[in-house]
Structures are given as C-alpha cells and as structure tokens.
Design a protein around this motif. Structure first.
Motif, short mmCIF file in Angstrom:
data_model
loop_
_atom_site.label_atom_id
_atom_site.label_comp_id
_atom_site.label_asym_id
_atom_site.label_seq_id
_atom_site.Cartn_x
_atom_site.Cartn_y
_atom_site.Cartn_z
N PRO A 21 0.83 -1.20 0.00
CA PRO A 21 0.00 0.00 0.00
C PRO A 21 0.86 1.26 0.00
O PRO A 21 2.03 1.22 0.39
CB PRO A 21 -0.79 -0.12 1.31
N GLY A 22 0.24 2.35 -0.45
CA GLY A 22 0.95 3.63 -0.45
C GLY A 22 0.82 4.33 -1.77
O GLY A 22 0.32 3.77 -2.76
N PRO A 23 1.24 5.62 -1.83
CA PRO A 23 1.19 6.38 -3.09
C PRO A 23 1.98 5.68 -4.19
O PRO A 23 3.06 5.14 -3.93
CB PRO A 23 1.82 7.72 -2.71
N LEU A 24 1.45 5.69 -5.39
CA LEU A 24 2.10 4.97 -6.49
C LEU A 24 3.53 5.42 -6.74
O LEU A 24 4.39 4.62 -7.09
CB LEU A 24 1.27 5.12 -7.77
N HIS A 25 3.80 6.71 -6.55
CA HIS A 25 5.15 7.19 -6.86
C HIS A 25 6.19 6.71 -5.85
O HIS A 25 7.39 6.84 -6.07
CB HIS A 25 5.17 8.72 -6.94
N GLU A 26 5.72 6.12 -4.74
CA GLU A 26 6.65 5.61 -3.75
C GLU A 26 6.81 4.09 -3.80
O GLU A 26 7.66 3.53 -3.11
CB GLU A 26 6.19 6.03 -2.34
N VAL A 27 6.00 3.43 -4.61
CA VAL A 27 6.04 1.96 -4.69
C VAL A 27 7.24 1.51 -5.51
O VAL A 27 7.50 2.04 -6.59
CB VAL A 27 4.73 1.41 -5.31
N LYS A 28 7.96 0.51 -5.01
CA LYS A 28 9.14 0.00 -5.71
C LYS A 28 8.87 -1.31 -6.45
O LYS A 28 9.53 -1.61 -7.44
CB LYS A 28 10.27 -0.22 -4.71
N HIS A 29 7.92 -2.09 -5.97
CA HIS A 29 7.71 -3.43 -6.54
C HIS A 29 6.26 -3.60 -6.99
O HIS A 29 5.32 -3.28 -6.27
CB HIS A 29 8.09 -4.50 -5.52
N PHE A 30 6.11 -4.13 -8.18
CA PHE A 30 4.80 -4.36 -8.78
C PHE A 30 4.71 -5.79 -9.31
O PHE A 30 5.72 -6.39 -9.67
CB PHE A 30 4.56 -3.40 -9.95
N THR A 31 3.50 -6.29 -9.40
CA THR A 31 3.22 -7.59 -10.02
C THR A 31 2.46 -7.33 -11.32
O THR A 31 1.51 -6.54 -11.35
CB THR A 31 2.36 -8.47 -9.10
N ARG A 32 2.86 -7.98 -12.39
CA ARG A 32 2.23 -7.75 -13.69
C ARG A 32 1.04 -8.67 -13.89
O ARG A 32 1.12 -9.88 -13.66
CB ARG A 32 3.25 -7.98 -14.82
N GLU A 33 -0.07 -8.09 -14.32
CA GLU A 33 -1.28 -8.83 -14.63
C GLU A 33 -1.87 -8.30 -15.93
O GLU A 33 -1.31 -7.39 -16.55
CB GLU A 33 -2.30 -8.71 -13.49
#
Length: 319
Positions: A21-33
């Motif tokens: 959770p958190g603002p998108l500009h602070e996220v470092k890791h994503f899962t692709r779908e």
C-alpha cells in the motif's frame, strides 16, 4: 472459422499492481497482470466453458506478447487480434489498498488498440458468434475505435445475434460529460440487454431510482435492464417482470476492480443458458462477489465447479 458463443472487443493492457500500500510514486515493486474490461468478460466466460473470442490490436512488443499469451492460456479465441508494428500496447499501474477503490494511472494514449478501425472488421469472425458483449470504453478511446464499434454493433443486429452493453463509464477519456452521455446512450438503446451500475444509470438517464433508470432504456426498445447496486445486489426489469436479487455477503473486500465485469460474466452465461432471469442475476451477483475478494481484475472468476460450489455454500445478504 470456429463458431463462438460470445465475442467482444476493446483494449487490453498490461497492468502493474503495487505489492505494498501507499502512493504509487513511492512503490518499488509491482506484479504484472492483464487488464481490460472486455478481456475480463472473455476470460470469465471461457472459464465457465463457453467459446469466447476477443477482437483488438496489440503492439509487437513485450506487453502485446504477454496479452496474447495470457488469453491463449485462458482459451480465449484471438483470431481477430492484429499485431501493430507502429504503435505500442498500453499499460497501467494500480495501487494496493486496504480499503476503498485503488488508484489507477493509465498509459494508453496512441496505443495500438486505439487505431482499430472499421476497415479492420472481419465479417466472418463476428458472424460466427451468437452473442456480442460490448462496453462503452471503445466508444471513448478514439474515433477509430468508435467507428469499429458502430460497424460491429450494426452487423450483429443485422444477423440477429443478441447484444449486451455495459456502459463502463470512463469520464477522463471523454472530452465532455455531455458527449459521454449522448454517445453511450446512442449505443445502449440498440442493445438487447443493458447493465449499468446505479451511479452510471443516474448520470446517463438523470433518474435516481433503479426502476426509472430501467424504464428509460426499456421505453427506447431495450429488452432487459439489470442495474448493479453494489452490496445491495441488483435490480432487473423487462416488459413482464422486475425484482431485486440480494448480494452475497463478503467478509473482506480486497479490490473492487473487475467486479462489474464478473457480474456481466455471470449474467450473460445465465441468459445464454436460458436460466430464469432471477437465477441469471443471482449468478452475476455471485461472480461479482468472488471478484472483489482477490487483487487482480479477473483472479476471482471461477470455473463452473467453483461457481456451483460457491453458490451452494455462500450466504446472500438482505435485499
């Protein structure tokens, strides 16, 4: 040409979901779908054993290859998907939320799908299907996709196939609210079945009650209107019957995106199987409730055995 039960069309995108959770500009890791309202419906129907197809354009890039691979894995027919060497496949990023709706940012302007035009229409492919499901999204993406939608809808009505329409309003894609309302309704009134959410119905018709929203479309020639009421279930009305079907109780809502498409999967499948109308709406409620309990847009969509088991053991809420 393989015969299809249902065909749909639109834009699919790679979707990157934040792992924390958190603002998108602070996220470092994503899962692709995979993301896309129409691909959600095609996937959901395929999991229930229907022969579903999806028409579009994708770029000759990693995202386009990913989309084609995923749809192949889900047994969705992609014979009408063109690969565009000039323009890229769109993508989006989505936040992870503890409560409420996630933040979604789109990167789709100038995508390959936005250049799908009437000249790309393949007559035989759509003729092979007995039902068309469409949403309001292609109507908003570009003039090209709107012309393609006009061609498809006109053809399916000419050959006597049934048509369902989900407004799936995306106000940010339109130049004005008035244009959105006028164009969406031009298409909606030509469909056999219309599935707006209650807030969408208010915007599109100016009425607040589900009965009045339904009557707006029925009076213009639509055969059936089913209005999604969220945790209050769904209201249905045609020329001879109407009613409200209660929602299923959900203990924890993980992500609401894809719930409306899941509802369409359940309802369309029930209509194609000639279930009683109330049973078809109940099936829509079931899959919609399954969808909100998972993070991906279509992760919660069941196969037929999973759906039957869920409907057998889960509890409906109060109307």
């Amino acid at each position: 040409m393989q015969s299809l039960d249902v065909v749909t069309f639109g834009e699919a995108m790679a979707m990157f979901i934040a792992e924390n959770p958190g603002p998108l500009h602070e996220v470092k890791h994503f899962t692709r779908e995979l993301a896309g309202a129409e691909t959600n419906v095609a996937i959901g129907l395929a999991r229930l054993g229907f022969k579903s197809g999806w028409a579009s354009r994708v770029g000759s890039d990693a995202f386009g290859k990913f989309i084609m691979k995923r749809l192949g894995e889900e047994n969705v027919n992609v014979d009408h998907v063109l690969t565009d060497e000039r323009f890229p496949t769109g993508f989006q990023i989505k936040s992870k939320v503890i409560d409420g709706d996630p933040e979604v940012q789109y990167f789709r302007k100038g995508s390959a799908a936005s250049f799908m035009d009437a000249e790309n229409f393949q007559h035989q492919y759509f003729t092979s299907a007995r039902h068309l499901h469409m949403t309001g999204i292609p109507l908003a993406i570009s003039g090209h996709t709107r012309r393609f939608a006009e061609r498809v809808l006109s053809h399916m009505k000419e050959i006597g196939s049934t048509v369902s329409f989900d407004p799936n309003l995306r106000p940010t894609l339109w130049t004005s609210k008035q244009e959105m309302i006028e164009v969406i309704n031009q298409f909606a009134v030509k469909a056999d079945y219309v599935f707006p959410g209650i807030s969408e119905g208010e915007i599109l018709t100016g009425f607040k009650s589900p009965r009045d929203i339904a009557s707006f479309y029925l009076d213009k020639g639509v055969e059936l209107v089913v209005i999604k009421l969220g945790d209050k279930g769904a209201f249905y009305k045609n020329s001879i019957e109407e009613g409200t079907v209660a929602a299923y109780e959900v203990k924890e809502v993980v992500d609401t995106v894809g719930a409306g498409d899941g509802f369409a999967v359940g309802l369309i499948s029930g209509l194609l199987e000639n279930l009683q109308l109330e049973e078809a709406v109940l099936r829509g409620n079931a899959i919609g409730s399954m969808a909100v309990q998972t993070p991906g847009d279509n992760d919660g969509y069941p196969n037929r055995n999973e759906l039957m088991e869920y409907m057998k053991v889960q509890v409906q809420g109060v109307k």
